[in-house]
Design a protein around this motif. Structure first.
Motif, PDB file in Angstrom:
ATOM      1  N   GLY A   1       3.985  -1.556   3.296  1.00  0.00           N
ATOM      2  CA  GLY A   1       3.291  -0.616   3.559  1.00  0.00           C
ATOM      3  C   GLY A   1       4.980   0.311   1.945  1.00  0.00           C
ATOM      4  O   GLY A   1       6.013  -0.129   2.390  1.00  0.00           O
ATOM      5  N   TYR A   2       4.094   1.374   1.527  1.00  0.00           N
ATOM      6  CA  TYR A   2       5.608   1.541   0.006  1.00  0.00           C
ATOM      7  C   TYR A   2       5.164   2.754   0.114  1.00  0.00           C
ATOM      8  O   TYR A   2       4.551   3.839   0.024  1.00  0.00           O
ATOM      9  N   PRO A   3       6.516   3.888   0.392  1.00  0.00           N
ATOM     10  CA  PRO A   3       6.549   5.459   0.558  1.00  0.00           C
ATOM     11  C   PRO A   3       6.893   5.640  -0.823  1.00  0.00           C
ATOM     12  O   PRO A   3       6.740   5.344  -1.646  1.00  0.00           O
ATOM     13  N   CYS A   4       5.474   6.496  -0.730  1.00  0.00           N
ATOM     14  CA  CYS A   4       5.053   7.313  -2.191  1.00  0.00           C
ATOM     15  C   CYS A   4       4.878   8.977  -2.016  1.00  0.00           C
ATOM     16  O   CYS A   4       3.725   9.178  -1.120  1.00  0.00           O
TER      17      CYS A   4
ATOM     18  N   HIS B   1       2.242   6.377 -11.067  1.00  0.00           N
ATOM     19  CA  HIS B   1       2.810   5.195 -11.701  1.00  0.00           C
ATOM     20  C   HIS B   1       2.708   4.688 -10.717  1.00  0.00           C
ATOM     21  O   HIS B   1       3.005   2.947 -11.385  1.00  0.00           O
ATOM     22  N   GLY B   2       2.760   4.719  -9.672  1.00  0.00           N
ATOM     23  CA  GLY B   2       2.650   3.371  -8.855  1.00  0.00           C
ATOM     24  C   GLY B   2       1.392   2.458  -8.607  1.00  0.00           C
ATOM     25  O   GLY B   2       1.492   1.678  -8.867  1.00  0.00           O
ATOM     26  N   VAL B   3       0.027   3.354  -8.855  1.00  0.00           N
ATOM     27  CA  VAL B   3      -0.758   2.264  -9.227  1.00  0.00           C
ATOM     28  C   VAL B   3      -0.583   1.523 -10.593  1.00  0.00           C
ATOM     29  O   VAL B   3      -0.356   1.008 -10.917  1.00  0.00           O
ATOM     30  N   ARG B   4       0.024   2.201 -12.129  1.00  0.00           N
ATOM     31  CA  ARG B   4       0.121   1.881 -13.176  1.00  0.00           C
ATOM     32  C   ARG B   4       0.763   0.026 -12.641  1.00  0.00           C
ATOM     33  O   ARG B   4       1.141  -0.995 -13.314  1.00  0.00           O
ATOM     34  N   MET B   5       2.350   0.428 -11.554  1.00  0.00           N
ATOM     35  CA  MET B   5       3.059  -0.540 -11.707  1.00  0.00           C
ATOM     36  C   MET B   5       2.326  -1.697 -11.130  1.00  0.00           C
ATOM     37  O   MET B   5       2.625  -2.804 -11.177  1.00  0.00           O
ATOM     38  N   ARG B   6       1.484  -1.043  -9.657  1.00  0.00           N
ATOM     39  CA  ARG B   6       0.923  -2.448  -9.503  1.00  0.00           C
ATOM     40  C   ARG B   6      -0.274  -3.362 -10.131  1.00  0.00           C
ATOM     41  O   ARG B   6      -0.417  -4.454 -10.294  1.00  0.00           O
TER      42      ARG B   6
ATOM     43  N   GLY C   1       0.388  -1.244  -0.028  1.00  0.00           N
ATOM     44  CA  GLY C   1      -0.488  -0.255  -0.438  1.00  0.00           C
ATOM     45  C   GLY C   1       1.120   1.341  -0.162  1.00  0.00           C
ATOM     46  O   GLY C   1       2.009   1.084   0.361  1.00  0.00           O
ATOM     47  N   PHE C   2       0.116   2.436  -0.124  1.00  0.00           N
ATOM     48  CA  PHE C   2       0.896   3.725  -0.547  1.00  0.00           C
ATOM     49  C   PHE C   2       1.112   4.083   0.686  1.00  0.00           C
ATOM     50  O   PHE C   2      -0.035   4.356   1.050  1.00  0.00           O
TER      51      PHE C   2
END
Length: 419
Positions: A163-166, A174-179, A135-136
């Protein structure tokens, strides 16, 4: 000929009606339910299960778990446990989850996308997984992912189990697209910190509207739900205002916030058990930051907080806010997998005074609706995937029968699991 199973003589809670139907027959062909009713069917060339005196219900759906392989409960330990070890432990956690009748979960963990693929291929035993991946959270780990501020963001991204710091709208997009590239079917974000921070809890929030809109727009284009960790009033309002429909925890709500819930047709996933369990760890100073807590009944601040959580939910529920099951199971030590989900269901009834059938809806059909998967699971009806739990005793008569030892059989996608 397709594989065929007939379940006869059972009592059914189908997830549609607030009642139990006696002497029903269910036919399963391959992974789908092909018939539900009272007419007798030809039993030749079929596996026949006699469920006389037993209760059949849809497989349980838990909207929020972390099958990340965490053993210890410590905020630092979970980051330092080796990734390889956590991957191995997660395999057992997945199996233990489905052994308790939980056939579908929305999982927030680094392991989730891999577990999903291996379970779907039949290489591992576990629930159907809608993975979020990590999660972000706010950069630097945020107050929840790295509460002590020890680890740099690169280390957290590579080693935090869920957990993923963003930071920044473009990075979140971009993070959503990578997920999605990893095969994720839902997105998790923190819009508030976790627990009681030094700042006032009701105004705490950790992402801007611009950031949340970017994340939600990407998820919306892909048709996947977004779940948000929300504890403060302002953080919850921000999540709802920017399009998040699944609110986890929701321990701070005011009238305006509840009205937004209703207008947005959003879901509250109250995670009762873990919120109530956490109460004993809070100090009087921390609890004094809760809005209006001093006006709540209770001999100690901890008792006041316990009662405040339940009153907070009661107010939203009575006004018509939709509810769905989420346990927030996250480690083997404090929240044993599968068992903790069943504990959460019993807490709905025993502590939050939600009716048994409404609670079971929250654990089946409502949870499926919240996760956008109600076209395939969540009820026992023709055309749905054959996910079911058969109980030895009728849990609708006494929710305290909802325990692993009362489970006769777990069926997932038409397969009787060997657990």
């Amino acid at each position: 000929m397709k594989k065929r199973i007939i379940i006869k003589n059972g009592k059914i809670f189908d997830g549609i009606r607030a009642e139990v139907i006696e002497n029903q027959i269910i036919e399963i062909r391959e992974d789908l339910i092909s018939y539900v009713g009272s007419e007798k069917l030809e039993e030749s060339e079929s596996e026949v299960i006699d469920a006389k005196g037993k209760l059949i219900m849809p497989g349980i759906i838990d909207c929020h778990v972390h099958i990340g392989g965490i053993l210890g409960a410590g905020t630092i330990d979970r980051i330092l446990e080796p990734n390889m070890q956590q991957a191995m432990v997660a395999v057992g956690q997945a199996k233990e989850t489905v052994a308790h009748g939980i056939t579908t979960v929305c999982d927030v963990s680094m392991a989730g996308p891999y577990l999903k693929k291996l379970i779907n291929k039949g290489k591992l035993v576990g629930p159907r997984i809608l993975p979020c991946g990590q999660g972000f959270a706010m950069g630097g780990g945020g107050p929840y992912v790295d509460p002590c501020g020890i680890f740099d963001t690169k280390y957290l991204r590579e080693n935090h189990p869920w957990g993923y710091p963003c930071d920044g709208a473009d990075n979140l997009r971009h993070g959503v697209r990578m997920r999605l590239r990893e095969g994720c079917e839902a997105i998790k974000v923190w819009t508030t910190g976790g627990g009681l921070q030094k700042r006032r809890n009701d105004t705490d929030r950790i992402y801007t509207d611009e950031e949340l809109q970017a994340l939600c727009n990407e998820a919306k284009m892909a048709g996947v739900p977004v779940l948000s960790h929300c504890e403060s009033i302002e953080g919850t309002k921000a999540a709802l205002r920017n399009g998040i429909k699944c609110i986890l925890h929701g321990v701070e709500l005011d009238d305006e916030c509840i009205d937004i819930f209703l207008n947005k047709e959003a879901w509250l996933m109250p995670t009762f058990k873990i919120n109530l369990d956490w109460v004993e760890y809070y100090t009087d100073e921390e609890l004094s930051r809760r809005t209006y807590i001093k006006n709540i009944d209770g001999e100690t601040m901890q008792e006041k907080e316990y009662n405040r959580i339940l009153l907070n939910f009661e107010k939203a529920y009575k006004k018509g806010v939709k509810i769905a099951l989420a346990s927030d199971t996250y480690c083997s030590a404090k929240t044993p997998y599968g068992k903790y989900t069943l504990d959460e269901i019993r807490t709905f009834v025993n502590s939050a005074n939600v009716g048994v059938f409404e609670t079971l809806f929250a654990a089946t059909r409502y949870a499926a609706e919240a996760l956008n998967i109600s076209n395939t699971v969540g009820t026992i009806e023709k055309g749905k995937i054959a996910d079911m739990v058969i109980f030895k005793k009728d849990i609708t008569k006494d929710i305290n029968f909802l325990k692993k030892e009362n489970i006769e059989m777990v069926i997932k996608a038409g397969e009787v699991l060997n657990l």
